[in-house]
Enzyme design. Structure first.
Site, PDB file in Angstrom:
ATOM      1  N   ASP A 148       0.840  -1.193   0.000  1.00 16.34           N
ATOM      2  CA  ASP A 148       0.000   0.000   0.000  1.00 16.34           C
ATOM      3  C   ASP A 148       0.878   1.246   0.000  1.00 16.34           C
ATOM      4  OD1 ASP A 148      -2.398   1.701   0.460  1.00 16.34           O
ATOM      5  OD2 ASP A 148      -3.318  -0.198   1.037  1.00 16.34           O
ATOM      6  N   HIS A 219      -3.954   6.168   2.608  1.00 16.04           N
ATOM      7  CA  HIS A 219      -4.621   4.941   2.172  1.00 16.04           C
ATOM      8  C   HIS A 219      -4.099   3.718   2.919  1.00 16.04           C
ATOM      9  CE1 HIS A 219      -5.733   1.683  -0.677  1.00 16.04           C
ATOM     10  NE2 HIS A 219      -6.716   2.492  -1.042  1.00 16.04           N
ATOM     11  N   SER A 535     -11.272  -0.637  -1.925  1.00 13.69           N
ATOM     12  CA  SER A 535     -10.039  -0.630  -1.135  1.00 13.69           C
ATOM     13  C   SER A 535     -10.324  -0.821   0.346  1.00 13.69           C
ATOM     14  CB  SER A 535      -9.289   0.698  -1.313  1.00 13.69           C
ATOM     15  OG  SER A 535      -8.576   0.728  -2.510  1.00 13.69           O
TER      16      SER A 535
END
Length: 755
Positions: A148, A219, A535
């Site tokens: 990520d 994220h 996600s």
């Protein structure tokens, strides 16, 4: 000189604090949580707490009272991690003065809260008293690797207090880099590495904003804390979703592999990250990204995850955010779990209090300051003319959706009005809710209350009440509009996506230096953020896989995937079939939701599993007419055996393609599937087939009764679909459920037939 004076003032404040007893809250006072914009903190202050104390002191001159504000009397907490701001005991006049101070963003009145934040763990049915959490000891010692954008190691979600030593089988490292030392890892965050050589090869002179595993995007911190973050009390998004945030597998370990950068993301770096994760010994991989339009042998992620599967590593992937059109998903790879995104039973919003005492509910995620006073409201209509909107500078405008909601939201913003109310029948409002000005999105039904009031009052007024969190919303879950749909273009012979998990408006940890939104040209920062996407669904499923891995360490990735799929549910909390927001709330098809919504507690004890080995996948590749070099690319071996070829993979779902109906309609076609199930329940158990109707097709299961006498015994059966040729756009579906006789288990598989 300014620096010395401010420090002297702070010294006097602190001196007063140490010599004056704390005062009780007066009847007119309340405790408020004040959110501040750290980016505007004057350089004179060495810490944000100094700034907060000075802010409280500086407003004393604005108060029309003989009692002067003493900061030490007022400050309750100075927050460092959970929010950027402080809590203080303030009277109404003091609160208004704070609102006009430099750096003020918003405030929330302190109140009792229900311990319920990301809430997705409760929606999943996870409970400390029974089921997957206590049985797996919360996924203890299972290692979840994430490729990520990095991680913010100081986040409270990665605190390791009370955790046991790192498993001895762990071979990973905590790699030092810019603003990231190896000492930042602990018993929770056990590994952190970063990969950017591929990116540097493309741009040799590139300067990274943060050349380390530290997350500057948010994220990666969000996904990793969703999968395995420990419980964090007092979490919220500026008052929305207040309570305790926790990951799905809070006792699992986290290993971050940063390969997605603000400056770009290259496959070579992603491959290196997955390669290292396999070498380090992760048990579960969570990959919230994908590659579109690639054959399996051209997709590096598919290739790398084949190697992971061979090492018994479970891989959870996101289906993509290109819905609602069909054939838009990526990661349609047979050996990974492909996860769609759904809603949970929670809404964020506010109330518009009308002058006649009537109120209208709406959706909102506006985090900033707004007037709580009654303001004149005016019905504008379509709100598609910025110039005319500026005529209502001091009024809240009422806008009726003309088909382009985003345009109206933009024009109201540009007009710099005190607020906007948008009446719309749109059900997918997530893209609009995070406005930079006070706004509320109301349904046609709620909007009618507003229109009736305006019609019958010559001077209509209203006021906002925002930061509301509503639980128990029905119906839920729904498939999110943006969630990508199947079938898989890379492998259409396996039904994808596999399953649906919470992905819409999920609260999880966030880097405190990465802004979460903008209000009045100010960046807002917070230790938690609410975002949506597949996600977010992917790490939820990865966390569930960790719970299963912790309970059944000997299960293969295929067995874990099977348990999750066959135990999923396809009815919402109203008892009706799960709906699809992308298709006007029609019943969702398996091409949107897979087998249904994941249920961790039922997955713990599935009764029967559909297992698969590496050779089973190779048999599928051979039947797909891949040549030897293409298969070798995937398997990394030249000794693969194609003596047996079959498109009929032992998978817990079915998808059949019937030729287009370009001949006589009475021509019949038969599709057959062969499956093997393994009994992982009691020694003596019987399962009986139950079929839902598949429109226009005759469905037969043979045998329709499976009798097991011992654990791990295998039984085979055949599923036949017979019917006329279908048109190219036809789609029919149903379910095969093996119901345990006299038992509690149901083993469900979706069936899809299309042209």
């Amino acid at each position: 000189m300014e620096f010395h004076l401010s420090n002297l003032y702070l010294f006097l404040c602190i001196l007063y604090f140490t010599s004056t007893p704390f005062m009780s809250i007066s009847a007119e006072s309340d405790t408020y949580i004040i959110h501040m914009d750290l980016s505007v903190m004057p350089k004179a202050f060495s810490t944000h707490q100094d700034w907060y104390l000075a802010t409280l002191a500086s407003i004393s001159n604005t108060l029309e009272t003989s009692r002067k504000l003493v900061p030490s009397d007022k400050l309750v907490y100075s927050y460092t991690n959970s929010i950027n701001g402080f809590s203080a005991v303030l009277s109404s006049s003091e609160l208004e003065a704070i609102k006009n101070s430099k750096g003020y963003i918003s405030c929330t009145k302190d109140s009792t809260v229900k311990v319920d934040t990301t809430h997705s763990y409760k929606f999943l049915g996870l409970d400390s008293n029974y089921g997957a959490w206590p049985v797996s000891n919360y996924g203890e010692d299972v290692i979840i690797g994430l490729v990520d954008t990095g991680v913010w190691p100081e986040s409270k979600s990665f605190n390791d207090e009370g955790m046991s030593d790192v498993p001895s089988r762990w071979r990973g490292e905590c790699e030092s880099g810019e603003q990231f030392s190896s000492s930042l890892c602990n018993k929770k965050l056990i590994g952190a590495r970063y990969f950017n050589k591929g990116l540097l090869a493309k741009y040799p002179n590139l300067v990274f904003s943060m050349n380390s595993a530290r997350d500057t995007d948010g994220h990666g911190t969000h996904t990793s804390s969703t999968a395995a973050g420990i419980p964090v009390q007092g979490a919220s998004f500026f008052g929305y979703a207040p309570g305790t945030a926790t990951g799905v597998a809070p006792n699992s370990r986290v290993a971050m592999y940063k390969a997605l950068w603000d400056e770009g993301s290259y496959i070579s770096d992603i491959l290196a990250a997955i390669d290292q994760a396999i070498a380090d010994g992760v048990d579960v991989l969570s990959l919230s990204f994908g590659i579109d339009g690639k054959a399996l042998f051209e997709d590096p992620v598919a290739i790398a995850t084949f190697a992971a599967m061979e090492k018994s590593i479970f891989v959870s992937t996101s289906s993509g955010n290109a819905g609602p059109s069909e054939e838009t998903l990526h990661n349609g790879t047979p050996w990974v779990l492909t996860v769609a995104a759904g809603t949970i039973d929670r809404e964020f919003g506010g109330t518009l209090m009308l002058g006649n005492g009537v109120s209208a509910l709406g959706s909102s995620l506006y985090p900033g300051k707004y007037s709580s006073k009654f303001i004149q409201i005016v019905l504008v209509g379509s709100c598609d003319d910025e110039k005319s909107l500026k005529n209502f500078r001091h009024k809240i405008v009422i806008c009726v959706d003309n088909g382009d909601l985003s345009e109206q939201v933009y024009y109201v913003h540009e007009a710099k009005l005190p607020g906007g109310i948008f009446i719309s029948n749109a059900t997918d409002l997530e893209l609009y809710m995070r406005t930079s000005y006070p706004a509320l999105f109301v349904s046609l039904e709620e909007g009618q209350k507003i229109l009736d009031y305006i019609k019958n009052d010559s001077n209509p007024k209203a006021r906002f009440a925002l930061r509301e969190t509503r639980l128990g919303i029905k119906p839920a879950p729904k498939v999110a509009t943006y969630s990508s749909r199947g079938p898989s273009q890379s492998c259409p012979f396996v039904l994808k996506p596999d399953i649906m998990a919470p992905g819409d408006l999920i609260l999880a940890s966030w880097p405190p230096n990465s802004s979460v939104t903008d209000v009045d040209a100010h960046h807002l920062f917070n230790d938690f953020n609410i975002i949506s996407g597949t996600s977010m669904a992917c790490p939820h499923a990865a966390g569930v896989a960790a719970l299963l891995k912790g309970t059944h360490p000997g299960w293969s990735p295929a067995a874990i995937r099977s348990a999750m799929m066959t135990s999923a549910y396809n009815f919402d909390n109203t008892g009706n079939p799960i709906k699809d927001m992308g298709f006007k709330d029609q019943s969702a098809s398996p091409l949107a939701m897979g087998a249904g919504h994941v249920d961790p507690n039922r997955a713990l004890d599935p009764g029967l599993i559909y297992d698969a080995t590496a050779q089973d996948y190779i048999n599928l590749l051979c039947a797909m007419n891949f040549n030897s070099s293409q298969i070798k690319t995937i398997t990394r071996s030249s000794s693969h055996n194609c003596s047996f070829q079959s498109l009929d993979l032992n998978y817990p779902s079915f998808i059949a393609y019937f030729k287009a109906n370009n001949t006589k309609s009475n021509v019949k076609e038969v599709q057959e599937f062969h499956r093997t199930v393994t009994n992982v329940g009691e020694e003596n158990s019987v399962y009986i087939a139950n079929l839902t109707a598949v429109n226009g097709l005759k469905v037969i299961v043979s045998p329709d009764r499976l009798e097991f006498t011992k654990k791990y015994e295998k039984k085979r059966y055949k599923l036949s679909l017979e019917g006329p040729k279908l048109t190219n756009d036809s789609l029919v579906f149903g379910f095969l459920t093996w119901v345990q006789a006299g038992g509690k288990r149901e083993v469900r598989s979706p069936i899809v037939a299309t042209g």
